[in-house]
Design a protein around this motif. Structure first.
Motif, PDB file in Angstrom:
ATOM      1  N   ASP A  48      21.644   7.396  27.054  1.00 51.67           N
ATOM      2  CA  ASP A  48      22.408   7.925  25.923  1.00 51.67           C
ATOM      3  C   ASP A  48      21.579   8.673  24.888  1.00 51.67           C
ATOM      4  N   LYS A 102      22.339  12.074  23.017  1.00 52.49           N
ATOM      5  CA  LYS A 102      22.575  13.029  24.104  1.00 52.49           C
ATOM      6  C   LYS A 102      23.664  14.024  23.703  1.00 52.49           C
ATOM      7  N   GLU A 119      27.147  16.217  24.060  1.00 52.52           N
ATOM      8  CA  GLU A 119      28.463  15.924  24.631  1.00 52.52           C
ATOM      9  C   GLU A 119      28.540  16.473  26.048  1.00 52.52           C
ATOM     10  N   GLU A 163      26.531  12.685  31.001  1.00 55.22           N
ATOM     11  CA  GLU A 163      26.816  11.276  31.286  1.00 55.22           C
ATOM     12  C   GLU A 163      25.554  10.434  31.229  1.00 55.22           C
ATOM     13  N   ASN A 164      24.474  10.922  31.845  1.00 55.31           N
ATOM     14  CA  ASN A 164      23.224  10.162  31.908  1.00 55.31           C
ATOM     15  C   ASN A 164      22.078  11.089  31.535  1.00 55.31           C
TER      16      ASN A 164
END
Length: 272
Positions: free
Chosen positions: A191, A239, A241, A244-245
């Motif tokens: 994140d 992170k 937008e 995901e990872n």
């Protein structure tokens, strides 16, 4: 005595240094000028020069990593003569935050020190620049402007702009850690990117810029001071937008981190 002073001034004039610089060239919201730190190419394989950019009031241009909006300047030196390469240095930018978006750049006036490699030392050279600079106020407008500077095949005597170019160089982030400002470690999680940093003067005016290729990490750092030492802190960059990872995306890349504390700045690469 007056006549003697005039006579000496005239006598010494050919030996005094002068400023080797172009006139200002203008587009709608930007002006540019080139200057050289030396009066001639001499036998030097490399000389110092500078590109100065003056922006209209209220307008700003962008850093090499523009952030969430705008475009980085493009410098085209293709029409230059007897120039093997022109390498610009990028001064520390400032953060522009508006409606949740973060971008990085310059307002008012900025100067880019240039490292100019001469193809054939001992011969005259010409710096010929076509610059494409995106500038923004409430709207963004592309600006195209051209400027040229001829450097004669004369002795490479220091020109009067040498001191100005040295001051410009002081605004470039230091490569590597400084005694009072450093990055100790970096960790990437799913994140966020988390950086452990040291700032001798504390973290009230600290900012962190992250370059990672085509993935822009633009969020302002969340600072968590070390409870045992207020000069140390963890800086968390969330992170973007849609990612995901973050660790999975950045693995195998080299990140360039620029840590800024007022007039101090340092830059460091971290491979992952």
């Amino acid at each position: 005595m007056f006549k003697i002073a005039v006579f000496l001034a005239v006598l010494l004039w050919p030996f005094s240094s002068f400023a080797l610089e172009s006139p200002w060239k203008s587009a709608d919201y930007v002006q540019v000028k080139l200057s050289s730190a030396v009066e001639g190419t001499g036998q030097e394989a490399q000389i110092d020069a500078a590109l100065e950019v003056q922006l209209a009031k209220g307008w700003h241009a962008y850093w090499r990593m523009p952030g969430d909006g705008g475009l980085a300047p493009v410098f085209d030196w293709g029409a230059s003569e007897n120039i093997a390469e022109v390498e610009p240095s990028w001064p520390v930018p400032r953060r522009f935050s508006e409606e949740g978006l973060n971008s990085f750049g310059y307002e008012d006036r900025v100067a880019f020190p240039l490292r100019v490699k001469i193809a054939s030392p001992g011969q005259a050279a010409k710096l010929d620049l076509k610059a494409a600079i995106m500038v923004c106020e409430r709207i963004c407008v592309p600006q195209d402007v051209a400027v040229m500077l001829e450097i004669p095949a004369a002795a490479a005597t220091q020109s009067r702009t040498r001191a100005l170019i040295d001051r410009m160089q002081d605004k470039i982030p230091h490569k590597g850690d400084l005694p009072g400002l450093r990055i100790d470690s970096t960790v990437i999680g799913p994140d966020a990117l988390v950086v452990r940093a040291y700032a001798q003067r504390g973290f009230d005016n600290v900012d962190l810029f992250v370059e990672s290729g085509d993935l822009y990490l633009t969020a302002a750092p969340e600072v968590t001071p070390d409870k045992d030492d207020p000069r140390a802190a963890f800086l968390r960059i969330a992170k973007p937008e849609g990612v995901e990872n973050l660790a999975g995306v950045l693995m195998g890349r080299t990140l360039t981190l620029t840590l800024v504390d007022g007039a101090q700045a340092m830059e460091k690469d971290f491979p992952f």
